[in-house]
Design an enzyme around this catalytic site. Structure first.
Site, mmCIF file in Angstrom:
data_model
loop_
_atom_site.group_PDB
_atom_site.id
_atom_site.type_symbol
_atom_site.label_atom_id
_atom_site.label_comp_id
_atom_site.label_asym_id
_atom_site.label_seq_id
_atom_site.Cartn_x
_atom_site.Cartn_y
_atom_site.Cartn_z
ATOM 1 N N LYS A 1 28.059 23.471 -26.319
ATOM 2 C CA LYS A 1 28.755 24.754 -26.690
ATOM 3 C C LYS A 1 28.127 25.996 -26.361
ATOM 4 O O LYS A 1 28.511 26.712 -25.994
ATOM 5 C CB LYS A 1 29.435 24.614 -28.047
ATOM 6 C CG LYS A 1 30.244 23.592 -28.215
ATOM 7 C CD LYS A 1 31.631 23.950 -27.380
ATOM 8 C CE LYS A 1 32.841 23.174 -27.465
ATOM 9 N NZ LYS A 1 34.051 23.259 -26.841
ATOM 10 N N TYR B 1 26.152 17.987 -28.526
ATOM 11 C CA TYR B 1 27.506 18.844 -28.745
ATOM 12 C C TYR B 1 27.170 20.353 -28.851
ATOM 13 O O TYR B 1 27.682 20.951 -28.141
ATOM 14 C CB TYR B 1 28.103 18.285 -29.753
ATOM 15 C CG TYR B 1 29.515 19.101 -30.045
ATOM 16 C CD1 TYR B 1 30.707 18.966 -29.270
ATOM 17 C CD2 TYR B 1 29.661 20.169 -31.013
ATOM 18 C CE1 TYR B 1 31.634 19.619 -29.444
ATOM 19 C CE2 TYR B 1 30.625 20.765 -31.385
ATOM 20 C CZ TYR B 1 31.623 20.601 -30.411
ATOM 21 O OH TYR B 1 32.971 21.535 -30.523
ATOM 22 N N ASN C 1 39.873 24.297 -23.080
ATOM 23 C CA ASN C 1 40.060 23.611 -24.561
ATOM 24 C C ASN C 1 39.556 22.586 -24.576
ATOM 25 O O ASN C 1 39.023 22.038 -25.816
ATOM 26 C CB ASN C 1 41.597 23.711 -24.858
ATOM 27 C CG ASN C 1 41.875 23.073 -26.219
ATOM 28 O OD1 ASN C 1 41.755 23.642 -27.204
ATOM 29 N ND2 ASN C 1 42.283 21.676 -26.279
#
Length: 245
Positions: free
Chosen positions: A141, A137, A79
């Site tokens: 991902k 970022y 997470n």
């Protein structure tokens, strides 16, 4: 037993509280002792909390050893993530730490990777990737999704899914995002509580299967990413699974 990285606030903490309410034993994670002291009153009293800075490879490796002393986990929820941060930090926390933990931990029954709808904007090029350069970022991902797909490909019996929680009001979004925090955590709680064989090797958004960018399926690129992570971390991919796969 369930372990959740980055679980002292936001989505991780909300998921941990709900899983504990449902009767699961949950191990939480804080990035530092100072952070743990700051939020101690907000954490479930019954939960064990381990401390590690996920941007520090040695601390991540030590965290894996600590977790392995606790036994084999039913579910690992990757997470933790950073957004508005230097690129080297983004790569270390969002990609390299999940790579190291996934490779060194005793094989769990299930892994859940928290992803983002920003991953399609990421780059699939690894030519200049290094610990110093890092990535933005969106690319982190995309790489995290590729890591999840690579693990799923090599360990077919492992329940493994990726989850887009939406743009939710957490510290990462300066608490101003429009989506529901509760909806953002519901999918990982649902998956961690399920043994449904159909809930496997998929990408979910708000408890429904969703599409992801197909460039993440590029096996040659997945393997190139794995090789880069191995070289940078000194950890062999899925090392702890040897003899088990």
């Amino acid at each position: 037993m369930i372990f959740i990285t980055g679980s002292t606030d936001g989505l991780g903490l909300l998921a941990a509280k709900e899983l504990i309410r449902l009767g699961h034993e949950v191990v939480l994670h804080a990035r530092s002792k100072k952070r743990l002291e700051e939020v101690a009153n907000a954490l479930p009293k019954s939960a064990k909390v381990l401390v590690a800075d996920l941007s520090n490879m040695q601390e991540v490796k030590h965290l894996a050893k600590e977790l392995n002393t606790l036994g084999s986990f039913d579910t690992i929820i990757h997470n933790a993530g950073v957004y508005q941060a230097p690129k080297d930090l983004i790569f270390k926390v969002n990609v390299l730490a999940p790579f190291i933990l996934s490779s060194l931990l005793n094989k769990p029954k299930q892994m859940i990777f928290i992803n983002s709808n920003m991953h399609p904007h990421g780059s699939i090029s690894f030519e200049n990737l290094s610990l110093e350069s890092g990535v933005d970022y969106s690319t982190s991902k995309l790489q995290l999704l590729m890591l999840a797909l690579a693990i799923g490909r090599r360990v077919p019996e492992l329940y493994l899914n990726s989850v887009d929680p939406g743009w939710v009001p957490t510290k990462m979004a300066n608490y101003s995002a429009p989506d529901s925090l509760e909806e953002g955590s519901a999918t990982q709680v649902w998956l961690a509580s399920s043994q449904d064989a159909d809930l496997n090797k998929k990408y979910f958004y708000h408890m429904k299967e969703a599409a992801y960018d197909s460039k993440a399926d590029n096996i040659a690129a997945q393997d190139q990413l794995i090789k880069k992570c191995e070289e940078m971390s000194g950890v062999e991919f899925l090392y702890s699974y040897k003899g088990l796969i």
